[in-house]
Design a protein around this motif. Structure first.
Motif, PDB file in Angstrom:
ATOM      1  N   ILE A 167       0.705  -1.258   0.124  1.00 45.18           N
ATOM      2  CA  ILE A 167       0.146   0.022  -0.048  1.00 45.18           C
ATOM      3  C   ILE A 167       0.919   1.180  -0.093  1.00 45.18           C
ATOM      4  O   ILE A 167       1.915   1.241   0.364  1.00 45.18           O
ATOM      5  CB  ILE A 167      -1.187  -0.025   1.252  1.00 45.18           C
ATOM      6  CG1 ILE A 167      -0.105   0.129   2.524  1.00 45.18           C
ATOM      7  CG2 ILE A 167      -1.787  -1.160   1.235  1.00 45.18           C
ATOM      8  CD1 ILE A 167      -0.950   0.307   3.851  1.00 45.18           C
ATOM      9  N   LEU A 168       0.313   2.282  -0.191  1.00 45.65           N
ATOM     10  CA  LEU A 168       0.779   3.635  -0.412  1.00 45.65           C
ATOM     11  C   LEU A 168       0.083   4.650   0.539  1.00 45.65           C
ATOM     12  O   LEU A 168      -1.245   4.359   0.974  1.00 45.65           O
ATOM     13  CB  LEU A 168       0.799   4.294  -1.598  1.00 45.65           C
ATOM     14  CG  LEU A 168       1.589   3.833  -3.042  1.00 45.65           C
ATOM     15  CD1 LEU A 168       1.277   4.452  -3.952  1.00 45.65           C
ATOM     16  CD2 LEU A 168       2.866   3.484  -2.505  1.00 45.65           C
ATOM     17  N   TRP A 226      -0.781  -0.611  -4.529  1.00 46.32           N
ATOM     18  CA  TRP A 226      -0.077  -0.582  -5.829  1.00 46.32           C
ATOM     19  C   TRP A 226       0.516  -1.975  -6.208  1.00 46.32           C
ATOM     20  O   TRP A 226       0.836  -2.050  -7.376  1.00 46.32           O
ATOM     21  CB  TRP A 226       0.999   0.398  -5.642  1.00 46.32           C
ATOM     22  CG  TRP A 226       2.105   0.117  -4.820  1.00 46.32           C
ATOM     23  CD1 TRP A 226       1.929   0.378  -3.678  1.00 46.32           C
ATOM     24  CD2 TRP A 226       3.267  -0.615  -5.026  1.00 46.32           C
ATOM     25  NE1 TRP A 226       3.303  -0.113  -2.969  1.00 46.32           N
ATOM     26  CE2 TRP A 226       4.264  -0.693  -3.793  1.00 46.32           C
ATOM     27  CE3 TRP A 226       3.962  -1.140  -6.218  1.00 46.32           C
ATOM     28  CZ2 TRP A 226       5.175  -1.280  -3.987  1.00 46.32           C
ATOM     29  CZ3 TRP A 226       5.241  -1.586  -5.999  1.00 46.32           C
ATOM     30  CH2 TRP A 226       5.947  -1.732  -4.865  1.00 46.32           C
ATOM     31  N   MET A 227       0.564  -2.932  -5.277  1.00 46.96           N
ATOM     32  CA  MET A 227       0.796  -4.351  -5.865  1.00 46.96           C
ATOM     33  C   MET A 227       0.505  -5.294  -4.787  1.00 46.96           C
ATOM     34  O   MET A 227       0.123  -4.977  -3.708  1.00 46.96           O
ATOM     35  CB  MET A 227       2.512  -4.275  -5.847  1.00 46.96           C
ATOM     36  CG  MET A 227       3.196  -5.606  -6.385  1.00 46.96           C
ATOM     37  SD  MET A 227       4.937  -5.618  -6.585  1.00 46.96           S
ATOM     38  CE  MET A 227       5.097  -5.748  -4.663  1.00 46.96           C
ATOM     39  N   HIS A 228       0.468  -6.611  -5.205  1.00 54.18           N
ATOM     40  CA  HIS A 228       0.138  -7.857  -4.342  1.00 54.18           C
ATOM     41  C   HIS A 228       1.167  -8.814  -4.636  1.00 54.18           C
ATOM     42  O   HIS A 228       1.690  -9.153  -5.709  1.00 54.18           O
ATOM     43  CB  HIS A 228      -1.069  -8.325  -4.560  1.00 54.18           C
ATOM     44  CG  HIS A 228      -1.699  -9.275  -3.615  1.00 54.18           C
ATOM     45  ND1 HIS A 228      -1.815  -9.167  -2.354  1.00 54.18           N
ATOM     46  CD2 HIS A 228      -1.203 -11.000  -3.819  1.00 54.18           C
ATOM     47  CE1 HIS A 228      -2.243 -10.378  -1.751  1.00 54.18           C
ATOM     48  NE2 HIS A 228      -1.936 -11.485  -2.543  1.00 54.18           N
ATOM     49  N   TRP A 229       1.746  -9.233  -3.504  1.00 55.45           N
ATOM     50  CA  TRP A 229       2.771 -10.389  -3.563  1.00 55.45           C
ATOM     51  C   TRP A 229       2.835 -11.223  -2.459  1.00 55.45           C
ATOM     52  O   TRP A 229       2.756 -10.828  -1.160  1.00 55.45           O
ATOM     53  CB  TRP A 229       4.106  -9.515  -3.475  1.00 55.45           C
ATOM     54  CG  TRP A 229       5.357 -10.544  -3.664  1.00 55.45           C
ATOM     55  CD1 TRP A 229       5.499 -11.556  -4.648  1.00 55.45           C
ATOM     56  CD2 TRP A 229       6.238 -11.001  -2.781  1.00 55.45           C
ATOM     57  NE1 TRP A 229       6.536 -12.402  -4.595  1.00 55.45           N
ATOM     58  CE2 TRP A 229       7.152 -12.092  -3.525  1.00 55.45           C
ATOM     59  CE3 TRP A 229       6.716 -10.383  -1.500  1.00 55.45           C
ATOM     60  CZ2 TRP A 229       8.162 -12.356  -2.582  1.00 55.45           C
ATOM     61  CZ3 TRP A 229       7.786 -10.880  -0.671  1.00 55.45           C
ATOM     62  CH2 TRP A 229       8.585 -11.746  -1.350  1.00 55.45           C
ATOM     63  N   MET A 286      -2.766  -6.706 -10.495  1.00 56.76           N
ATOM     64  CA  MET A 286      -4.131  -6.873 -11.041  1.00 56.76           C
ATOM     65  C   MET A 286      -5.006  -6.290  -9.795  1.00 56.76           C
ATOM     66  O   MET A 286      -6.011  -6.094 -10.021  1.00 56.76           O
ATOM     67  CB  MET A 286      -4.447  -8.189 -11.275  1.00 56.76           C
ATOM     68  CG  MET A 286      -3.480  -8.962 -12.513  1.00 56.76           C
ATOM     69  SD  MET A 286      -3.787  -8.116 -14.089  1.00 56.76           S
ATOM     70  CE  MET A 286      -5.543  -8.441 -14.235  1.00 56.76           C
ATOM     71  N   SER A 287      -4.552  -6.055  -8.539  1.00 55.62           N
ATOM     72  CA  SER A 287      -5.255  -5.566  -7.642  1.00 55.62           C
ATOM     73  C   SER A 287      -4.799  -4.215  -7.267  1.00 55.62           C
ATOM     74  O   SER A 287      -5.325  -3.791  -6.281  1.00 55.62           O
ATOM     75  CB  SER A 287      -4.841  -6.459  -6.146  1.00 55.62           C
ATOM     76  OG  SER A 287      -5.066  -7.727  -6.251  1.00 55.62           O
ATOM     77  N   VAL A 288      -4.534  -3.521  -8.224  1.00 55.27           N
ATOM     78  CA  VAL A 288      -4.167  -2.007  -7.949  1.00 55.27           C
ATOM     79  C   VAL A 288      -5.603  -1.041  -8.084  1.00 55.27           C
ATOM     80  O   VAL A 288      -6.500  -1.377  -8.510  1.00 55.27           O
ATOM     81  CB  VAL A 288      -3.314  -1.539  -9.315  1.00 55.27           C
ATOM     82  CG1 VAL A 288      -3.269   0.084  -9.153  1.00 55.27           C
ATOM     83  CG2 VAL A 288      -1.805  -2.009  -9.419  1.00 55.27           C
TER      84      VAL A 288
END
Length: 269
Positions: free
Chosen positions: A102-103, A252-255, A263-265
């Motif tokens: 997250i940001l 901004w990203m999923h890991w 894809m989850s942005v």
């Protein structure tokens, strides 16, 4: 490990070395080169050339001059503009999942000095429904993320899985029983100050019961959206204003250990 402290120290050390080189070390090297040139003109050319070649910029000066501007920009952006975080637990499901990156907006709630977290410029205050990152009151070295439920002066009660703010039940509606992502939970939509977000409740777990309490001045009451699986203000109390880090506004990203996914942005509601 306190990354903010390490970053501040790195900026301080590289900046000090660079400044020291500008004010003193560079002049010493230039003086030695001048002496070597004088010796060369006097006839000792071979030894003078070797002496001149040995007068070179130290590696630590070269590194400091190269890294200081980059480190300074990172420090300013991370401290006063935006900071990335990774979600380590499921306490904010379904809004945020384990592995979401997250940001966090660092200036929404005012500008704060890094490390000591002292506010130097006051801007906005947290609002009900905000997803907020803060330093855990029991261990300020650890960052927590929860949803702001109660503001200073609010009266909060949680009983029978129903949240009450200032004596009024917070409206919610059932969206799905036993959703695929959480088979033991109920998925509900909650309306807090005309702002909607989704929460999980476990119908088979009575969960904590909390009598009405008043949020003291300069403090906030926070809860996780995964209501029966969240270590929040119901257990350890309020978040002091000085512990606030910023407002989470985007994923901004999923890991999750495999390949990173973009894809989850999305924005965070």
């Amino acid at each position: 490990m306190d990354f903010a402290l390490l970053l501040v120290l790195a900026v301080a050390v590289t900046g000090l070395v660079w400044l020291l080189d500008i004010l003193w070390l560079r002049r010493v090297r230039q003086a030695r080169v001048a002496v070597a040139d004088t010796d060369a003109q006097a006839g000792g050319s071979e030894g003078a050339l070797k002496q001149r070649a040995s007068v070179k910029e130290p590696w630590y000066v070269d590194y400091s001059r190269s890294f200081f501007p980059v480190l300074l920009i990172v420090l300013v952006l991370r401290s006063f503009v935006v900071e990335p975080f990774q979600i380590p637990s499921g306490s904010m499901r379904p809004t945020l999942k384990i592995g979401d990156f997250i940001l966090v907006n660092k200036f929404t709630y005012g500008l704060r000095l890094p490390v000591i977290n002292t506010k130097v410029v006051a801007l906005n205050e947290p609002e009900r429904g905000d997803v907020m990152v803060f330093r855990f009151p029991q261990d300020p070295a650890v960052n927590f993320i929860k949803r702001v439920i109660g503001l200073p002066g609010d009266r909060i009660r949680y009983q029978g899985k129903q949240l009450y703010v200032n004596g009024e039940p917070v409206p919610k509606e059932l969206l799905e029983e036993n959703p695929e992502a959480a088979p033991t939970e109920f998925l509900l939509r909650e309306l807090l100050d005309q702002r909607t977000h989704e929460i999980y409740n476990n119908p088979r777990d009575p969960g904590p019961q909390m009598r009405e309490i008043e949020v003291p001045a300069g403090h906030y009451f926070v809860m996780g959206d995964n209501r029966d699986h969240s270590n929040d203000s119901r257990y350890w109390g309020f978040v002091p204003e000085e512990n606030i880090v910023g407002k989470a506004f985007a994923v901004w990203m999923h890991w999750d250990g495999g390949l990173p996914s973009f894809m989850s942005v999305r924005g965070i509601e």
